[in-house]
Enzyme design. Structure first.
Site, PDB file in Angstrom:
ATOM      1  N   HIS A 150      14.916  13.906  22.743  1.00 53.69           N
ATOM      2  CA  HIS A 150      14.899  12.848  23.767  1.00 53.69           C
ATOM      3  C   HIS A 150      14.132  13.284  25.023  1.00 53.69           C
ATOM      4  CE1 HIS A 150      17.571  10.473  21.397  1.00 53.69           C
ATOM      5  NE2 HIS A 150      18.600  11.284  21.525  1.00 53.69           N
ATOM      6  N   ASP A 186      17.358  12.299  12.917  1.00 53.81           N
ATOM      7  CA  ASP A 186      18.528  12.199  13.807  1.00 53.81           C
ATOM      8  C   ASP A 186      18.856  10.710  13.962  1.00 53.81           C
ATOM      9  OD1 ASP A 186      19.845  13.939  16.368  1.00 53.81           O
ATOM     10  OD2 ASP A 186      19.619  11.787  16.743  1.00 53.81           O
ATOM     11  N   HIS A 188      19.499   9.012  16.422  1.00 55.73           N
ATOM     12  CA  HIS A 188      18.926   8.394  17.622  1.00 55.73           C
ATOM     13  C   HIS A 188      17.401   8.441  17.582  1.00 55.73           C
ATOM     14  CE1 HIS A 188      23.005   9.895  18.813  1.00 55.73           C
ATOM     15  NE2 HIS A 188      23.086   8.620  19.171  1.00 55.73           N
ATOM     16  N   ASP A 278      23.891  13.628  12.947  1.00 58.53           N
ATOM     17  CA  ASP A 278      24.627  12.494  13.511  1.00 58.53           C
ATOM     18  C   ASP A 278      24.311  11.191  12.764  1.00 58.53           C
ATOM     19  OD1 ASP A 278      22.092  12.519  14.544  1.00 58.53           O
ATOM     20  OD2 ASP A 278      22.687  12.488  16.649  1.00 58.53           O
TER      21      ASP A 278
END
Ligand code: ZN
Length: 381
Positions: A150, A186, A188, A278
């Site tokens: 991120h 991931d 996200h 995740d």
């Protein structure tokens, strides 16, 4: 008695340093470091050191351990960070560390010890990539925290300070690699990596993620299918937002219909797999419902793409994954897939959710139709 199956031809060089455990993200109501007083039992911030301690131990003591060699590296130098990040941003982090810490953005805390851990994460990821570039091994795994995908060139976001994978991609390009693909699984959106290469046609960034959209000033990107890149980079950023509950077969369909054709056309000289557990069925931060079988299948697909295009060269970079037990097991399964072992080495202790693949298949089909209409190299396939 049946003959034992042949051992995998490959091995994995894992890069790890205990100093990364010193990034202490604290306690509270999940990711918030505050206690309104309603609960008797608070828990650690989801991005805590226990999750990676279990990842290290399962790779050292699990059945995959004979195929893994361990290495360690020194912290990255500040000068090395400027290949991806702006000097102003790095200066902000250095100052924050000198001043005893800072809340960079929501749930993202630079505490005493965090900056040294972040430099170790970047240093270990750069060393893992260098190991491959120097021909010392084909497959390297940077087991690092704090995570990085991120972190944008000038901004921290979502537990991330330095974009470890992005720095490694820059090193590969600066060392003569002409095309690098990043596949981010991931749960996200890998917005930081995407942002760093948004105008480049020498890096194809692909992110499969839940459809969470923007989440405030630190994360302005939407992760939607129409974020395709800009200028020369148009068409070289592929967002694959997947519905909650996508599951193993939905991910396999997305890999087969979207990721594989894109990578086949792009012909990368280096493959970077950005892994976050995740996206598992039991993660507190995601609802994508992958099990160990699904991770194993993704690993196999990445392995065969690398065999066909990058001479088998794969850098794997650790990101999220917040279930203390299942993240470690899913990591083990992913690496089994990367090694292309014929039969699973480790059973799944908890997977049991039923799957409904109808909705993810529809979502993937509609993303494919959109990309075929918009992206030149997708049309050619
Ligand atoms: Zn994540």
């Amino acid at each position: 008695m049946a003959a034992a199956p042949p051992p995998p031809l490959n091995r994995i060089d894992a890069f790890w340093h205990d100093g990364m455990l010193n990034h202490d993200t604290g306690w509270g109501v999940f990711g918030f470091r505050s206690d309104p007083g309603f609960l008797d039992v608070l828990e650690k911030h989801p991005e805590n050191s226990d999750r990676v301690r279990n990842m290290v131990s399962i790779l050292k003591r699990g059945p995959i351990s004979p195929y893994i060699s361990w290495h360690t590296a020194t912290p990255a130098l500040v000068s090395q960070l400027l290949s991806f990040h702006s000097p102003e941003y790095i200066n902000e982090l250095v100052e924050a560390d000198k001043n005893g810490g800072k809340v960079l953005c929501r749930k993202t805390f630079l505490n005493p010890g965090s900056w040294d851990a972040a430099l170790l994460a970047a240093g270990n990821t750069l060393s893992a990539m260098k190991h491959i570039l120097d021909g010392k091994g084909k497959i390297a795994y940077a087991l690092v925290r704090p995570p990085g995908h991120h972190a944008q060139p000038s901004r921290a976001d979502g537990y991330c300070f330095l974009n470890n994978a992005g720095l490694a991609v820059r090193l590969a390009l600066d060392s003569g690699c002409k095309r690098v693909v990043v596949v981010d699984i991931d749960v996200h959106h890998g917005n930081g990596t995407s942002e760093g290469f948004y105008q480049s046609n020498d890096v194809l960034t692909i992110s499969l993620h839940m459809n969470h959209g923007s989440w405030g000033p630190s994360h302005p990107q939407s992760g939607s299918v129409d974020e395709l890149g800009e200028g020369e980079g148009y068409g070289y950023n592929m967002n694959i937002p997947l519905p909650n509950g996508t599951g193993d077969r939905g991910y396999e369909y997305a890999m087969t219909e979207l990721v594989v054709p894109a990578v086949e056309n792009f012909k990368p000289e280096m493959v970077v797999l950005v892994v976050g557990q995740d996206s598992s069925a039991f993660d507190p931060n995601g609802r994508q419902c992958l099990t160990m079988d699904g991770y194993r299948a993704i690993g196999r697909t990445i392995c065969s793409l690398a065999d066909r295009h990058s001479g088998g060269r794969i850098l794997i970079v650790q990101e999220g994954g917040y279930h203390i037990t299942y993240s470690a097991y899913c990591l083990h399964a992913t690496l089994e897939g990367i090694l292309d072992v014929p039969d699973p080495l480790l059973g799944d202790p908890i997977a049991y959710y039923p799957e409904d693949e109808a909705f993810p298949v529809k979502a993937v089909d509609s993303i494919k139709k959109y990309l075929v209409d918009k992206v030149p190299f997708f049309k050619e396939h």
